[in-house]
Scaffold this motif. Structure first.
Motif, mmCIF file in Angstrom:
data_model
loop_
_atom_site.group_PDB
_atom_site.id
_atom_site.type_symbol
_atom_site.label_atom_id
_atom_site.label_comp_id
_atom_site.label_asym_id
_atom_site.label_seq_id
_atom_site.Cartn_x
_atom_site.Cartn_y
_atom_site.Cartn_z
ATOM 1 N N THR A 1 -9.851 1.550 -3.130
ATOM 2 C CA THR A 1 -9.002 0.267 -2.225
ATOM 3 C C THR A 1 -10.118 0.118 -1.457
ATOM 4 O O THR A 1 -10.168 -0.894 -0.936
ATOM 5 C CB THR A 1 -8.835 1.434 -0.754
ATOM 6 N N ASP B 1 0.866 7.075 -5.513
ATOM 7 C CA ASP B 1 -0.344 7.162 -5.841
ATOM 8 C C ASP B 1 -0.899 8.353 -5.823
ATOM 9 O O ASP B 1 -0.205 9.643 -5.809
ATOM 10 C CB ASP B 1 -2.037 6.336 -4.458
ATOM 11 N N GLU B 2 -2.521 8.373 -6.416
ATOM 12 C CA GLU B 2 -2.288 10.168 -7.392
ATOM 13 C C GLU B 2 -2.437 10.759 -5.875
ATOM 14 O O GLU B 2 -2.546 11.726 -5.951
ATOM 15 C CB GLU B 2 -4.155 9.685 -7.858
ATOM 16 N N THR C 1 2.250 3.347 -2.059
ATOM 17 C CA THR C 1 2.440 3.527 -3.813
ATOM 18 C C THR C 1 2.414 5.066 -3.778
ATOM 19 O O THR C 1 1.806 5.906 -2.527
ATOM 20 C CB THR C 1 1.442 3.129 -4.303
ATOM 21 N N GLU D 1 1.050 -0.911 0.180
ATOM 22 C CA GLU D 1 0.189 0.353 0.250
ATOM 23 C C GLU D 1 0.623 1.535 0.360
ATOM 24 O O GLU D 1 0.242 2.759 0.424
ATOM 25 C CB GLU D 1 -0.874 -0.454 0.817
ATOM 26 N N ARG E 1 -9.237 7.392 -3.884
ATOM 27 C CA ARG E 1 -8.190 6.117 -3.102
ATOM 28 C C ARG E 1 -8.817 5.223 -2.125
ATOM 29 O O ARG E 1 -8.811 4.471 -2.684
ATOM 30 C CB ARG E 1 -7.483 7.183 -2.939
#
Length: 433
Positions: free
Chosen positions: A276, A135-136, A133, A131, A272
């Motif tokens: 998730t 990410d955005e 990461t 998890e 997100r």
């Protein structure tokens, strides 16, 4: 008869003749006439001089009064012009100070969002395993932090420029204030001089009234000085409005950029969270199917082992028959058809047992793979659950950004999440509690 006689005694002075006496009388008369004529001429010239000097002094006094009155008017005109400029400077100082105070308040208000963003980044760094990461949300939150820092720098620079401008305006205001005081004092002094006349009590002869006073200047220098003061004020007022507008524009631009980035960041976090949740629900479904598959694999292994035991008994039977038939005596110990069939049966059963053992090993290996993968899914589920709770806490933590005068005014994040779910038509993928 007695005779009397008089004795005369003459002074011992020179006696003049009658002609000289007459001449003297005539001379005195002529001198008296001349003196009277001179006195008349003197009186006439004195009267003329008195009239002329009276006229000249009166006109000189009138001209002096007119000059003083004109000077008072000129001073009053310049004082009014400079007072208007002074009023404009005071208004600009007040307006610029107000804009600067608002900008400083907004600059101080940026410290709270920076602290919140720092907490959000720290909280999201506590995620586990896969998890963690880029990410955005991570990108958008870091962009938001960069925008906050950039806004802080820009607002600080604008405040510094406004402070420098205020300092110059205060200096010009002080100079203009001194100029106005000097002009008021000069006008009052000239008014007092204009009110004096020849009968005033405060007049007297002075030692050197026509001297040039110390630090005096010419009229041209004074006029140039006044114009320079006025031009100095105009020059300082020229860009004050632009500085105020720059403060307002910079403040609004910073606020709009920050609000837009906050909306993007919150949208990415909610997205997100939804992704998730979807991945977690997918993994829970996979876990359920894996559990069912593992139960089926256990049943299959048990069935294979049961079949292997059954085949083992058959093999024992066939081998026992062959061994027992090997006890025949004489010519009866022959390799007959029954012997061949028993040998074929033993070979088949041994091959079957080998296949069953291989299949059992494969089934157990597959079960182990299922078990290992289920464990990985459990670990990933825990990580996703922790990541989900982290993002939800981060979203709740960001609700502090909506408070205060400069906070972002948006709706409830949970309502936004539900709205995003409805817009993406993914509500069917979320299991009902």
């Amino acid at each position: 008869m007695a005779f009397q006689s008089v004795v005369t005694m003459e002074k011992p002075l020179q006696h003049i003749s009658l002609a000289d006496w007459n001449a003297r009388v005539i001379g005195l008369r002529n001198v008296a006439d001349a003196r009277r004529a001179d006195a008349f001429a003197l009186r006439h010239s004195s009267r003329t001089l008195r009239n002329e000097t009276r006229i000249e002094s009166d006109w000189a006094s009138i001209e002096t009064n007119d000059a003083l009155a004109d000077r008072i008017i000129e001073l009053n005109n310049w004082r009014q012009i400079i007072e208007r400029t002074f009023k404009r400077i005071e208004d600009e100082i007040h307006a610029l100070q107000e804009e600067k105070d608002i900008t400083e308040q907004e600059l101080a208000a940026l410290s709270s969002p920076i602290a919140v963003i720092s907490e959000v980044l720290t909280m999201r760094d506590s995620r586990f395993g896969s998890e963690m990461t880029y990410d955005e949300p991570d990108t958008e939150v870091k962009n938001e932090l960069r925008i906050l820092e950039n806004n802080q720098r820009l607002l600080a620079e604008r405040c510094q420029k406004a402070w420098a401008k205020l300092t110059r305006l205060e200096e010009v205001r002080f100079k203009i204030g001194m100029e106005i005081e000097n002009k008021v004092e000069a006008v009052d002094l000239d008014n007092v001089q204009l009110a004096l006349d020849r009968n005033s009590a405060g007049i007297s002869f002075k030692p050197d009234p026509m001297r040039n006073p110390k630090n005096s200047c010419s009229y041209e220098s004074w006029l140039e000085h006044v114009k320079n003061i006025k031009q100095l004020a105009e020059n300082e007022l020229a860009d004050t409005s632009a500085i105020r507008e720059a403060l307002f524009v910079c403040r609004e631009k910073a606020r709009n950029m920050l609000q837009a980035q906050q909306e993007r960041a919150e949208h990415s976090i909610r997205k997100r969270i939804f992704e998730t949740q979807r991945a977690r629900n997918e993994l829970e479904w996979q876990k359920l199917k894996m559990k069912e598959e593992m139960e089926s694999a256990v049943c299959e292994i048990k069935s294979l082992e049961e079949s292997l035991r059954d085949k083992s008994n058959l093999l024992k039977l066939a081998e026992s028959r062959l061994e027992n038939r090997a006890q025949r005596s004489g010519k009866e110990l022959c390799l007959d058809h029954a012997h061949d069939v028993l040998c074929q049966e033993v070979e088949k059963l041994r091959e079957i047992r080998r296949c069953l053992k291989e299949k059992i090993d494969d089934a157990k290996a597959n079960f182990n793979l299922l078990s290992d993968h289920a464990q990985k899914i459990d670990t990933d589920l825990e990580n996703k659950q922790h990541s989900l709770m982290t993002d939800i806490r981060a979203l709740d933590l960001r609700s502090r950004l909506k408070g205060g005068e400069f906070g972002l005014k948006t709706s409830n994040p949970s309502g936004q999440t539900e709205r995003n779910i409805m817009l993406t038509h993914m509500e069917q993928e979320i299991p009902k509690p």
